[in-house]
Scaffold this motif. Structure first.
Motif, PDB file in Angstrom:
ATOM      1  N   ALA A 262       0.848  -1.193   0.000  1.00 65.25           N
ATOM      2  CA  ALA A 262       0.000   0.000   0.000  1.00 65.25           C
ATOM      3  C   ALA A 262       0.883   1.242   0.000  1.00 65.25           C
ATOM      4  O   ALA A 262       0.554   2.260  -0.601  1.00 65.25           O
ATOM      5  CB  ALA A 262      -0.917   0.000   1.209  1.00 65.25           C
ATOM      6  N   LEU A 263       2.018   1.156   0.688  1.00 62.25           N
ATOM      7  CA  LEU A 263       3.050   2.193   0.681  1.00 62.25           C
ATOM      8  C   LEU A 263       4.395   1.502   0.540  1.00 62.25           C
ATOM      9  O   LEU A 263       4.607   0.435   1.108  1.00 62.25           O
ATOM     10  CB  LEU A 263       3.032   3.002   1.980  1.00 62.25           C
ATOM     11  CG  LEU A 263       1.789   3.829   2.275  1.00 62.25           C
ATOM     12  CD1 LEU A 263       1.857   4.407   3.686  1.00 62.25           C
ATOM     13  CD2 LEU A 263       1.624   4.946   1.258  1.00 62.25           C
TER      14      LEU A 263
ATOM     15  N   SER B  41      -5.062   7.404   2.464  1.00 63.63           N
ATOM     16  CA  SER B  41      -5.741   7.043   3.717  1.00 63.63           C
ATOM     17  C   SER B  41      -4.836   6.191   4.597  1.00 63.63           C
ATOM     18  O   SER B  41      -4.884   6.295   5.825  1.00 63.63           O
ATOM     19  CB  SER B  41      -7.043   6.293   3.435  1.00 63.63           C
ATOM     20  OG  SER B  41      -7.961   7.145   2.791  1.00 63.63           O
ATOM     21  N   THR B  42      -4.011   5.384   3.991  1.00 67.57           N
ATOM     22  CA  THR B  42      -3.072   4.565   4.760  1.00 67.57           C
ATOM     23  C   THR B  42      -2.124   5.452   5.552  1.00 67.57           C
ATOM     24  O   THR B  42      -1.846   5.182   6.725  1.00 67.57           O
ATOM     25  CB  THR B  42      -2.294   3.616   3.825  1.00 67.57           C
ATOM     26  OG1 THR B  42      -3.220   2.744   3.176  1.00 67.57           O
ATOM     27  CG2 THR B  42      -1.279   2.790   4.596  1.00 67.57           C
ATOM     28  N   VAL B  43      -1.639   6.530   4.941  1.00 68.37           N
ATOM     29  CA  VAL B  43      -0.759   7.471   5.648  1.00 68.37           C
ATOM     30  C   VAL B  43      -1.485   8.026   6.876  1.00 68.37           C
ATOM     31  O   VAL B  43      -0.937   8.066   7.981  1.00 68.37           O
ATOM     32  CB  VAL B  43      -0.290   8.612   4.716  1.00 68.37           C
ATOM     33  CG1 VAL B  43       0.377   9.732   5.512  1.00 68.37           C
ATOM     34  CG2 VAL B  43       0.661   8.084   3.659  1.00 68.37           C
ATOM     35  N   MET B  44      -2.748   8.443   6.697  1.00 66.14           N
ATOM     36  CA  MET B  44      -3.512   9.004   7.816  1.00 66.14           C
ATOM     37  C   MET B  44      -3.693   7.978   8.933  1.00 66.14           C
ATOM     38  O   MET B  44      -3.513   8.285  10.110  1.00 66.14           O
ATOM     39  CB  MET B  44      -4.908   9.459   7.351  1.00 66.14           C
ATOM     40  CG  MET B  44      -4.931  10.557   6.333  1.00 66.14           C
ATOM     41  SD  MET B  44      -4.277  12.099   6.948  1.00 66.14           S
ATOM     42  CE  MET B  44      -2.741  12.149   6.063  1.00 66.14           C
ATOM     43  N   LYS B  45      -4.053   6.772   8.562  1.00 69.27           N
ATOM     44  CA  LYS B  45      -4.328   5.740   9.561  1.00 69.27           C
ATOM     45  C   LYS B  45      -3.056   5.270  10.261  1.00 69.27           C
ATOM     46  O   LYS B  45      -3.098   4.900  11.439  1.00 69.27           O
ATOM     47  CB  LYS B  45      -5.096   4.588   8.916  1.00 69.27           C
ATOM     48  CG  LYS B  45      -6.509   5.039   8.546  1.00 69.27           C
ATOM     49  CD  LYS B  45      -7.288   3.993   7.802  1.00 69.27           C
ATOM     50  CE  LYS B  45      -8.673   4.549   7.453  1.00 69.27           C
ATOM     51  NZ  LYS B  45      -9.437   3.635   6.642  1.00 69.27           N
ATOM     52  N   LEU B  46      -1.932   5.316   9.574  1.00 66.28           N
ATOM     53  CA  LEU B  46      -0.660   5.010  10.230  1.00 66.28           C
ATOM     54  C   LEU B  46      -0.307   6.105  11.240  1.00 66.28           C
ATOM     55  O   LEU B  46       0.166   5.817  12.337  1.00 66.28           O
ATOM     56  CB  LEU B  46       0.462   4.858   9.196  1.00 66.28           C
ATOM     57  CG  LEU B  46       0.465   3.566   8.390  1.00 66.28           C
ATOM     58  CD1 LEU B  46       1.382   3.690   7.186  1.00 66.28           C
ATOM     59  CD2 LEU B  46       0.860   2.376   9.249  1.00 66.28           C
ATOM     60  N   CYS B  47      -0.538   7.373  10.872  1.00 64.48           N
ATOM     61  CA  CYS B  47      -0.265   8.484  11.801  1.00 64.48           C
ATOM     62  C   CYS B  47      -1.130   8.376  13.052  1.00 64.48           C
ATOM     63  O   CYS B  47      -0.683   8.706  14.148  1.00 64.48           O
ATOM     64  CB  CYS B  47      -0.493   9.828  11.115  1.00 64.48           C
ATOM     65  SG  CYS B  47       0.804  10.276   9.943  1.00 64.48           S
ATOM     66  N   ALA B  48      -2.357   7.905  12.900  1.00 69.13           N
ATOM     67  CA  ALA B  48      -3.260   7.733  14.040  1.00 69.13           C
ATOM     68  C   ALA B  48      -3.006   6.419  14.765  1.00 69.13           C
ATOM     69  O   ALA B  48      -3.641   6.126  15.763  1.00 69.13           O
ATOM     70  CB  ALA B  48      -4.710   7.801  13.572  1.00 69.13           C
TER      71      ALA B  48
END
Length: 193
Positions: free
Chosen positions: A20-21, A45-52
């Motif tokens: 995904a990344l 969205s994967t970037v956002m969910k990893l940050c959270a």
């Protein structure tokens, strides 16, 4: 500051090794506003969910203020982050308690102030029981725009320094998009976005 260092994310290595990344690095300074752009399925969205820290990267690491997120207690990490995602989840509870989820000890006055800033006070007051109106599971009794504005009110009430927005205005009619953009503009002032 938020740093993503050489992040690779594979969702299910046992089934498929599709990334995904793949080796993504990113630095976000305090108070900075950045946009991550790309085609559908490109990993935004994967970037956002990893940050959270909804999940951890397959490789690489994420740091908040120089500290790896894996070393930060989940409650402490979540107290620093407000999120407004395209798919808003609301609990089967009152409007008041759905907004209060952003700050469990919030007063009614704080809840109303956040709702006003998020441009949702007026529609709430037109509901049968105002702030005490019950929301169906997942927010099924409200429109997409109404759910988004409640999510923004929740984020405003939380007053976190970091705001993660993931396509918060996608799939909305123009009238709702204008109202939500006003609310987002208020939410992000002086924050890391």
């Amino acid at each position: 500051m938020i740093r993503l260092e050489n992040i690779t994310k594979i969702y299910n290595e046992k089934v498929d090794d599709t990334k995904a990344l793949d080796d993504v690095s990113l630095k976000i300074e305090d108070g900075e506003f950045i946009s991550v752009m790309g085609a559908s399925g490109s990993g935004k969205s994967t970037v956002m969910k990893l940050c959270a820290r909804f999940y951890d990267p397959t490789k690489g690491r994420i740091l908040f203020g120089g500290v790896p997120v894996r070393e930060i207690e989940p409650e402490k990490l979540m107290s620093r982050i407000s999120m407004v995602f395209q798919d808003v989840y609301l609990f089967q509870d009152s409007i008041r308690n759905n907004i209060r989820f952003g700050k469990s000890d919030a007063t009614d006055e704080e809840i109303v102030a956040a709702a006003k800033k998020a441009c949702c006070h007026d529609f709430i007051m037109h509901l049968p029981y105002g702030y005490d109106t019950m929301v169906g599971e997942g927010g099924c009794t409200l429109s997409g725009g109404e759910k988004q504005r409640l999510s923004i009110a929740r984020a405003m009430l939380k007053d976190a320094q970091i705001v993660l927005l993931d396509e918060a205005t996608a799939s909305l009619d123009p009238e709702n998009e204008v109202e939500i953009q006003k609310a987002i503009d208020t939410l992000i002032k002086g924050r890391t976005v």
